[in-house]
Structure formats: C-alpha cells, structure tokens
Design an enzyme around this catalytic site. Structure first.
Site, PDB file in Angstrom:
ATOM      1  N   LYS A  22       0.840  -1.206   0.000  1.00 26.49           N
ATOM      2  CA  LYS A  22       0.000   0.000   0.000  1.00 26.49           C
ATOM      3  C   LYS A  22       0.874   1.255   0.000  1.00 26.49           C
ATOM      4  CE  LYS A  22      -1.562   1.649   4.057  1.00 26.49           C
ATOM      5  NZ  LYS A  22      -1.224   3.071   4.231  1.00 26.49           N
ATOM      6  N   ASN A  23       1.919   1.247   0.832  1.00 21.52           N
ATOM      7  CA  ASN A  23       2.733   2.454   0.993  1.00 21.52           C
ATOM      8  C   ASN A  23       3.646   2.726  -0.199  1.00 21.52           C
ATOM      9  OD1 ASN A  23       1.523   2.864   3.407  1.00 21.52           O
ATOM     10  ND2 ASN A  23       3.310   2.415   4.688  1.00 21.52           N
ATOM     11  N   ARG A  93      -3.978  10.408   5.003  1.00 20.74           N
ATOM     12  CA  ARG A  93      -2.935  11.413   5.032  1.00 20.74           C
ATOM     13  C   ARG A  93      -2.078  11.397   3.764  1.00 20.74           C
ATOM     14  NH1 ARG A  93       0.885  14.186   8.221  1.00 20.74           N
ATOM     15  NH2 ARG A  93       2.976  13.612   7.611  1.00 20.74           N
ATOM     16  N   CYS A 117      -4.339  13.101  13.632  1.00 17.47           N
ATOM     17  CA  CYS A 117      -4.558  11.737  13.189  1.00 17.47           C
ATOM     18  C   CYS A 117      -4.498  10.895  14.438  1.00 17.47           C
ATOM     19  CB  CYS A 117      -3.448  11.359  12.210  1.00 17.47           C
ATOM     20  SG  CYS A 117      -3.179   9.615  12.045  1.00 17.47           S
ATOM     21  N   ARG A 122       1.311  14.444  13.323  1.00 18.65           N
ATOM     22  CA  ARG A 122       1.741  14.238  11.928  1.00 18.65           C
ATOM     23  C   ARG A 122       1.678  15.494  11.062  1.00 18.65           C
ATOM     24  NH1 ARG A 122      -0.561   8.424  10.097  1.00 18.65           N
ATOM     25  NH2 ARG A 122       1.342   8.288   8.903  1.00 18.65           N
ATOM     26  N   PRO A 123       2.479  16.506  11.369  1.00 15.55           N
ATOM     27  CA  PRO A 123       2.488  17.718  10.549  1.00 15.55           C
ATOM     28  C   PRO A 123       3.138  17.480   9.181  1.00 15.55           C
ATOM     29  CG  PRO A 123       4.227  17.784  12.195  1.00 15.55           C
ATOM     30  CD  PRO A 123       3.443  16.533  12.463  1.00 15.55           C
ATOM     31  N   ILE A 124       3.019  18.475   8.290  1.00 16.00           N
ATOM     32  CA  ILE A 124       3.684  18.354   6.975  1.00 16.00           C
ATOM     33  C   ILE A 124       4.650  19.516   6.746  1.00 16.00           C
ATOM     34  CG2 ILE A 124       1.925  16.931   5.844  1.00 16.00           C
ATOM     35  CD1 ILE A 124       0.988  19.570   4.438  1.00 16.00           C
ATOM     36  N   ASP A 125       5.190  20.057   7.851  1.00 21.17           N
ATOM     37  CA  ASP A 125       6.100  21.203   7.723  1.00 21.17           C
ATOM     38  C   ASP A 125       7.317  20.905   6.845  1.00 21.17           C
ATOM     39  OD1 ASP A 125       6.537  19.505  10.090  1.00 21.17           O
ATOM     40  OD2 ASP A 125       8.356  20.683  10.323  1.00 21.17           O
ATOM     41  N   ASP A 306       5.359   0.526  11.905  1.00 18.11           N
ATOM     42  CA  ASP A 306       4.166  -0.178  11.410  1.00 18.11           C
ATOM     43  C   ASP A 306       4.135  -1.659  11.798  1.00 18.11           C
ATOM     44  OD1 ASP A 306       3.260   2.139  10.292  1.00 18.11           O
ATOM     45  OD2 ASP A 306       3.664   1.590   8.214  1.00 18.11           O
ATOM     46  N   ILE A 328       8.636   7.044  16.652  1.00 18.28           N
ATOM     47  CA  ILE A 328       8.192   7.723  15.422  1.00 18.28           C
ATOM     48  C   ILE A 328       6.881   8.494  15.637  1.00 18.28           C
ATOM     49  CG2 ILE A 328       7.641   7.425  12.959  1.00 18.28           C
ATOM     50  CD1 ILE A 328      10.488   6.573  13.562  1.00 18.28           C
ATOM     51  N   ARG A 398      -8.341  -0.614   5.203  1.00 21.09           N
ATOM     52  CA  ARG A 398      -7.536   0.452   4.584  1.00 21.09           C
ATOM     53  C   ARG A 398      -6.234  -0.097   4.021  1.00 21.09           C
ATOM     54  NH1 ARG A 398      -5.859   5.150   8.077  1.00 21.09           N
ATOM     55  NH2 ARG A 398      -4.675   5.387   6.162  1.00 21.09           N
TER      56      ARG A 398
END
Ligand code: UD1
Length: 418
Positions: A22-23, A93, A117, A122-125, A306, A328, A398
C-alpha cells in the site's frame, strides 16, 4: 459496520501470498500526475486507501482504467482541478503526496492539511519547507496548503527529521525542476526506492534512492511507464507474527525477505524459526519458550513503527519483561487498552511500553483504532482462547487485502460479519 469474528486456538499451516505494498502504491499513483502519458501499475493491492487515492485522482482529472483488480492505468492529459479536498485528505494522510507532482507539472496545488490523526499530530512542515526551497510560494490558510510556482528550480534541501512522505513528495517535485536537487537526511524505506524506480522508468534522472542523500537532475518532461509495485513488507510481517504465534508451518510467498531482515532477526532472537528463501519466507512457532525482547522503532532499516503493534502481541506470549520504545509517532499504543481487555499485561509510560509475559489471552469484543493496531487485534484473536469480535474493521481494510480470507486459507476459524 463490518466486524471480524475469530475463534482462537486453531493451528495455521499452508501458503499465503503477500500483495503489493500500500505504501508504495499510493506514491506511485500520485507520481502518475507528473506526465500526460499513461502510467500502468501492476501488483496493486486491493485495499481501501488505494480506492481513496483513485477517487482523488479522478477528482483531479485523471482518467482511470482498471483492467483487473490488481492493475491500474492512470492518464492525466490535463487537470480539471488542483484541489485535494478535506473529505479525502482527512481519511488518508497520503493524499498530501499529490502536492509535489501537482506543483511540479501544473504550477498550482491546493491540498487540505491532513490535521490530527489517531496515531499522532503528523504535521507536513518538512514537505512545505522543502517545496518553498524549490521555489514554490506557499500560504497556509483556512486549513489548506495553497501552493504556486512557475518552474521549480533545483537546490539542496536537508530534512530536519526523517520523513517518508516528505522524501517522496520532494523526490517527485524535483524530477521536473530546472537543474539539480540534492535531498539530504532522506528516508531510506524500500518504498522510496520503488518510487524512484518508477520515476526513472518515466524518464527521471535519480541517484541514491535508498541512501540518506538523493541527487535528482531535473528533466523537462516525463513519459509513460509500466511498473510492478513491490511486495508489502508490513503485511508480510503481520503473517510472520501469526506463524510465530500459532503456525505449524506457514509460507509467505511473493515477498522480499531482504526488506524484513530486522524483523526476522527479532523473531529469531525471541525463539521463532524463520527461514528466508529467494522470494518466500517460512515461519514456525517456537518449540520451546519464547524469550522476552526489547526494541525501539526507528526509520528503515531500523525496526518499523508499522510492525510494533503486531510484535507486541507475540511478546505477550514471551517469558519475562519486554520493553518497547516508540520513537516515530507519539500516540501509537492505542492497541494496548484493547489487548488489556483480552488479558495482556502491558504498562505504559509515555512512549515506552513494558510487556509482562507470558499471559494467556482470552477472546473478547474489541475495537480497532488504527490500521496496524487492528491487525494486532486479529493476531491476538488467533492465539486467544475463545471468541474475539473486532469492531470497526474498516481500519484493517484500509491496508490489508481480504485479511479474513487469507487467514481462513491458512486454517484459521475467522469470518467477516456484515
Ligand atoms: C509513512 C507511512 C506510514 C509509516 C510512516 C513511518 C505511507 C503512506 N505511510 O507515513 O505507514 O508509519 O511513514 O514509517 O507511506 N513529520 C513531521 N513533519 C513532516 C513530516 C513528518 O514532523 O513534515 C513527523 C511525523 O509526525 C512523524 C515522523 O515525522 O512523527 C515520521 O513521519 P513520516 O515518515 O512522514 O510518515 P508518513 O509519510 O506520514
């Protein structure tokens, strides 16, 4: 809402085929936005997140054909929208992975901020700062990232922290930037290498994917490509734990054992028999007592976050105290409360968990809270005495393809209750 019912205690044996990752599938699908020619992907997993990415691409104007369940062809001749809306981004995400490609090829993107989340903030900076260094003008307002650029230009970008999605977004954007981009402190996950392989077959010039430093020489355009998605190491790890718990002899087929080196080594130290072959792995539960084991999650090639919840289930059956440190994500122990309802003895102190084993687990009604936590409840149900019913199975769907069918194929007494 679907549930999964498991009658625990059955021994497992036989073969299970591992699907595409998936990833790796999600960034590969996003990468199709970088060209106006078709991108054909095979070994695509039939999971909900792939469906969400397909819906997002359709919304952006991609034409999608699916010759079979595990293949997709994506062509984006022109865009009908630059907008990744909240209702899609909030459910997945990885939708932010369209940001880099949209900006690089189309000069414009509007992507909803993923927001909180279940497993952490889980920022996207890092994505945003990197794209700005490539020349994008970015504003954050009303819950959206609004980005514009003429042509992006190459530069050197050092990530402040290792990020898988950030590395993927910038890698894709840099392919169409003018000049050379150097990315430093990159994620080294196999999924990054898989994305770079696809991009290279689309005409990109990339060196160093899988290393901490990636060099990308920008090109004017990318073209059509065909690519097979790499096997899912997280799905494989989940079936390995099942084999370790209740396996007489379970064989995982179609996997890449080299991507599971750290995990298999951990299983061997715990006392499980794991045998790697070229593209398969055999696992059998331990003859003697399982040993406690300490680990800390880390970016690849370290111990994958994971896989943490799944290994915790095995450690409930090991003798002694096992210590787990989650480095993480700040809130990735939600499975602990549910495992506790099944009899597990786990103490939590912030990002540290201590598992006291061995404890017999007993079946219970439990609630799935996030993707990998739900997989751990299935594993707990397989080894527990009596019946386990897992609610909110959509979390599992998912990222796991037909998990109940695959386990039933190995001999588990498991069914989906609709
Ligand atoms: C990906 C995987 C997910 C896996 C995770 C870590 C996909 C679709 N998902 O998620 O299954 O659990 O890698 O291996 O591939 N961070 C920041 N700023 C940023 C980006 C990240 O602070 O701009 C932080 C995150 O909050 C987290 C850490 O960095 O604490 C790692 O996140 P990241 O590697 O980006 O995870 P994802 O790409 O979202």
């Amino acid at each position: 809402m679907d549930k999964i019912r498991i009658a625990g205690g059955r021994r497992l044996s036989g073969k299970v085929r591992i699907g595409g990752a998936k990833n790796a599938a999600l960034p590969a699908m996003a990468a199709s936005l970088l060209t106006d020619e078709p991108v054909h992907l095979s070994n695509l997993p039939d999971v909900w997140d792939v469906g969400t990415m397909r819906r997002l691409l359709l919304r952006l104007g991609t034409s999608v054909t699916q010759p079979s369940l595990h293949e997709i062809s994506l062509t984006t001749e022109s865009l009908s929208s630059h907008d990744a809306p909240y209702e899609l981004v909030k459910t997945m995400r990885a939708s932010v992975l369209v940001l880099g490609p949209l900006l690089a090829r189309h000069g414009k993107a509007r992507v909803s901020l993923p927001g909180g989340c279940a497993i952490g903030a889980r920022p996207i900076d890092q994505h945003v700062a990197g794209l700005e260094k490539l020349g994008a003008r970015i504003t954050l307002a009303h819950g959206f990232v609004d980005a514009e650029a003429d042509r992006l230009h190459g530069t050197t970008i050092r990530f402040d922290q290792v990020t898988v999605g950030g590395t993927e977004n910038l890698l894709m954007a840099a392919c169409l930037a003018r000049g050379e981009t150097i990315l430093e402190n990159c994620a080294r996950e196999p999924e990054i290498v898989d994305l770079a392989t696809l991009l290279t077959s689309m005409g990109a010039v990339i060196e160093g994917a899988g290393a901490e430093r990636i060099c990308i020489k920008g090109v004017d355009r990318l073209h059509s490509a065909t690519h097979s998605i790499l096997p899912d190491r997280i799905e494989a790890a989940t079936y390995l734990v099942a084999g370790a718990l209740v396996g007489d002899e379970v064989e995982l087929q179609g996997c890449r054992p080299e991507h599971l080196a750290t995990f298999s080594e951990a299983l061997r130290t715990i006392g499980v028999s794991v045998e790697h072959n070229e593209d398969s792995i055999r696992v059998r539960s331990a003859q003697g007592a399982l040993k406690a084991f300490d680990f800390e999650t880390a970016p690849y090639p370290g111990f994958a976050t994971d896989m943490q919840a799944q290994l915790m289930v095995l450690l409930t059956q090991a003798h002694g105290q096992s210590h787990i440190v989650e480095t993480i994500f700040e809130n990735r122990f939600m499975h602990v409360a549910e495992l506790g309802r099944m009899g597990a003895r786990v103490e939590l102190h912030g990002n540290r968990a201590t598992v006291h084993g061995p404890t017999p687990l007993s079946g219970a009604n439990v609630m799935a809270t996030d993707l990998r936590a739900s997989a751990c409840l299935v594993l707990a149900g397989l080894v527990a005495e009596g019946e386990t019913v897992i609610d909110r199975v959509y979390h599992i769907d998912r990222g796991y393809e037909h998990i109940e069918e695959k386990f039933a194929g190995l001999g588990a007494d498991v069914e989906r209750i609709v």
